[in-house]
Design an enzyme around this catalytic site. Structure first.
Site, PDB file in Angstrom:
ATOM      1  CB  THR A   1      -0.875   0.030   1.250  1.00  0.00           C
ATOM      2  OG1 THR A   1      -0.043  -0.188   2.378  1.00  0.00           O
ATOM      3  CG2 THR A   1      -1.929  -1.040   1.199  1.00  0.00           C
TER       4      THR A   1
ATOM      5  CD  GLU B   1       6.249  -6.211  -1.370  1.00  0.00           C
ATOM      6  OE1 GLU B   1       5.435  -5.938  -0.486  1.00  0.00           O
ATOM      7  OE2 GLU B   1       5.993  -6.843  -2.393  1.00  0.00           O
TER       8      GLU B   1
END
Lengths: 409, 409
Positions: B196, B281
């Site tokens: 998010t 990530e």
């Protein structure tokens, strides 16, 4: 990546593949890229064989795809040449010359015109295809043509596939039994190749090309076009369907009469498509995603594909985590009509979320057990309409990174 | 995954963040999910502060997003409450109650109405947000409000981010110096969370809400909307821009007068957006993709995003492989006008492919060196028109699988 790619844990054995009247096959070693293995397939078809094809929608297609798009207009096929190891993509004029050379030589070998020769190549891209290496083995291939070589054919077209893929069915058509046999390859990879999917399907039925094309196009919609490994559309994807007309049925285009054949064809395509997913790069799990209750079938398919292509969903499955939150996210990002307060998500038949929230006190035990299996089943109920679609994918694992993130050598 | 996620190799240190007139901040430990760290931020704005916002296009948005979409219509803000650890997404009526409870309590604490309170939450989804834990710390937060807490604020809103993100600029507006300071979070992950992205930008300039909204919306187009980690659109994405009007400039909506401010705002948004990519990530490399020569800017952006979201391109970059074949594939699958015979691809400023083929005898040495660096630059020339776009992404590595494929615990 160091060492060969291990065989997919989802691999299936080859079925028994009986000869098919009007099709003769031969494989050989042209030495295009691989050494010590077959890398070229020649198929010879009986005179009058009809053909249908569907090709990649990628706007940078390989030269063989552009070639086949032209040839298919004639609706007739006498030969097919497939090579593995070089995709003949992004080679400019050299690519065009390579397909012309191969088609002309194959036509001379089989005693036909280039317009009835079909070509497909997969493998490395951006390197000129040494067409002379294919031409050099055509005579030997011709001498070796035989009807019982489907297993060898499935093997010869592999690139970094970890197992050969074939499927066969029979059907009654016009009072006689006809057979449908297909082979496919995809989707292993060696840098700098791209994942590519080829499938060749053969039948001894007599079916005019337009009816063949209609059945193939419709069948692809719910089979090959409903699988995804990584959302990357190949420049070489090709499915060709050849009908030799040797089974003895009266040629027919009647949809009613063709019903059983259409079902058999669909089963072959479905089985081949799922074999490609089973050989998805790094795949440990086969995932079926069904979306129901969407506003249309097309909308359901788009939502299902958004789930199937979501790296977050795919990594969660790899981790055996029934992460319905990521499924909800993927539904929402698909851009299709959806209402979070009507949404339901089931994994392995257990509804975890319904009407926009987690099902209170649901028993996670069967879901946890299901996620540990090799075949994962996800259902999503959009709750808005009757639209329905099913798609198939695999999980996203370290194996995918290993295979595709290796240094080019 | 075992152990904490290491700090991104692409992390940047926080800049110096001077106070900003009209904004006071406080952070605290509500203990919503994390222990031993701050997880809630309260911002207090001067009376008359205008506000603009852009929110996720995901059709299954979180309750705070739905709430803010309503509140933003008033154009005025007195307070902002952000929590980390629970996204308050997919909680049905409980989610709505949680935002109502929090907004009412924050309004009472700051002496305003709920319509002037803004809310954002990120973290785990599908678990009811314990709003009472936020309410319980509001008085302490109010007592701690201070102007020099931007660094603490950037820290408190993190979920699995590996570094706090902030950017600041000054600009001349109506004869006075105004400041723009922004903070952002994204995109770490702990299953079953979703990636998010939140960003809050503050300025002491006096700018009416409609002009603020126009600048924010336009700025987002070329900054936050041009980054992608994994193509998965969050249900919580929120960017809010608050203008306190305390700098002393006469309020203005004049585009000419606002030019310098708009540039400063754009720089802050650009810097924050790239920080999010830097914390992607598993990211090891920051990738800039510029597409030129497309038929329109929108077409260029779509092609650039197809490249940026291609798992094959991203794994090749992780493997330091300048695999232009995969870039060509991604251009072709974007579905936008492209002609393979006009296409060019450059990596690190070296054109490897041009006019539909590999550049004969090009020197790979500088490309190989470039691929070993942390910042990768890809340029694609479509060769059809004037359309241009730049987007940013990161590579796809084993770290992404580690972070997102971990068992839920």
């Amino acid at each position: 990546m160091a060492g060969p790619i291990p065989t997919s844990p989802l691999a299936l054995p080859l079925p028994k593949l009986p000869p098919l009247a009007g099709v003769r096959l031969a494989t050989g070693e042209a030495g295009i890229r691989y050494k010590g293995r077959t890398d070229v397939l020649l198929a010879d078809f009986a005179e009058g064989t009809t053909v249908a094809g569907v090709f990649t929608k990628n706007l940078c297609p390989g030269a063989p795809v552009s070639y086949c798009r032209e040839a298919i207009k004639g609706g007739l096929a006498r030969g097919l040449v497939v090579n593995a190891g070089n995709a003949n993509v992004f080679n400019g004029l050299l690519g065009v010359r390579a397909v012309e050379t191969t088609a002309a030589a194959a036509a001379a070998t089989l005693g036909t015109t280039p317009e009835q020769i079909f070509l497909a190549s997969t493998g490395v891209i951006g390197e000129p295809l040494p067409a002379h290496k294919i031409v050099a083995v055509l005579d030997t291939l011709k001498a070796n043509l035989a009807a019982d070589r489907f297993a060898e054919a499935a093997q010869a077209i592999m690139t970094t596939d970890t197992f050969p893929k074939a499927s066969t069915r029979t059907a009654r058509l016009g009072g006689v039994e006809v057979r449908v046999t297909g082979i496919a390859k995809g989707s292993g990879m060696i840098a700098p190749d791209m994942a590519t999917m080829l499938s060749f399907i053969f039948t001894d039925a007599a079916i005019p090309a337009p009816a063949l094309q209609a059945m193939l196009s419709k069948g692809v919609d719910t089979t090959f076009n409903c699988i995804t490994i990584d959302s990357d559309t190949s420049t070489s994807d090709t499915v060709l369907l050849f009908a030799t007309g040797q089974a003895g049925n009266a040629p027919t285009e009647d949809p009613g009469e063709l019903g059983e054949f259409r079902r058999a064809l669909h089963e072959v395509m479905h089985e081949l498509a799922l074999m490609v997913v089973r050989d998805g790069e790094g795949a440990q799990k086969l995932v079926q995603i069904t979306v129901d209750g969407a506003v249309s079938n097309a909308s359901a398919r788009k939502i299902a594909m958004a789930i199937a292509n979501s790296p977050l969903v795919k990594t969660a499955i790899a981790g055996e985590d029934a992460n319905w939150g990521r499924i909800v996210m993927a539904v929402g990002k698909a851009g299709e009509p959806a209402d979070r307060d009507k949404l339901g998500v089931a994994v392995g038949g257990t509804w975890m979320a319904q009407a926009g929230g987690i099902v209170p006190g649901y028993d996670e035990t069967p879901v946890v057990a299901h996620m540990k299996g090799q075949e994962i089943n996800i259902e999503v109920d959009i709750g808005l309409g009757q639209g329905r679609a099913t798609v198939w994918t695999c999980d996203l694992t370290h194996g995918y990174i290993d295979i595709n993130g290796s240094y080019r050598s």
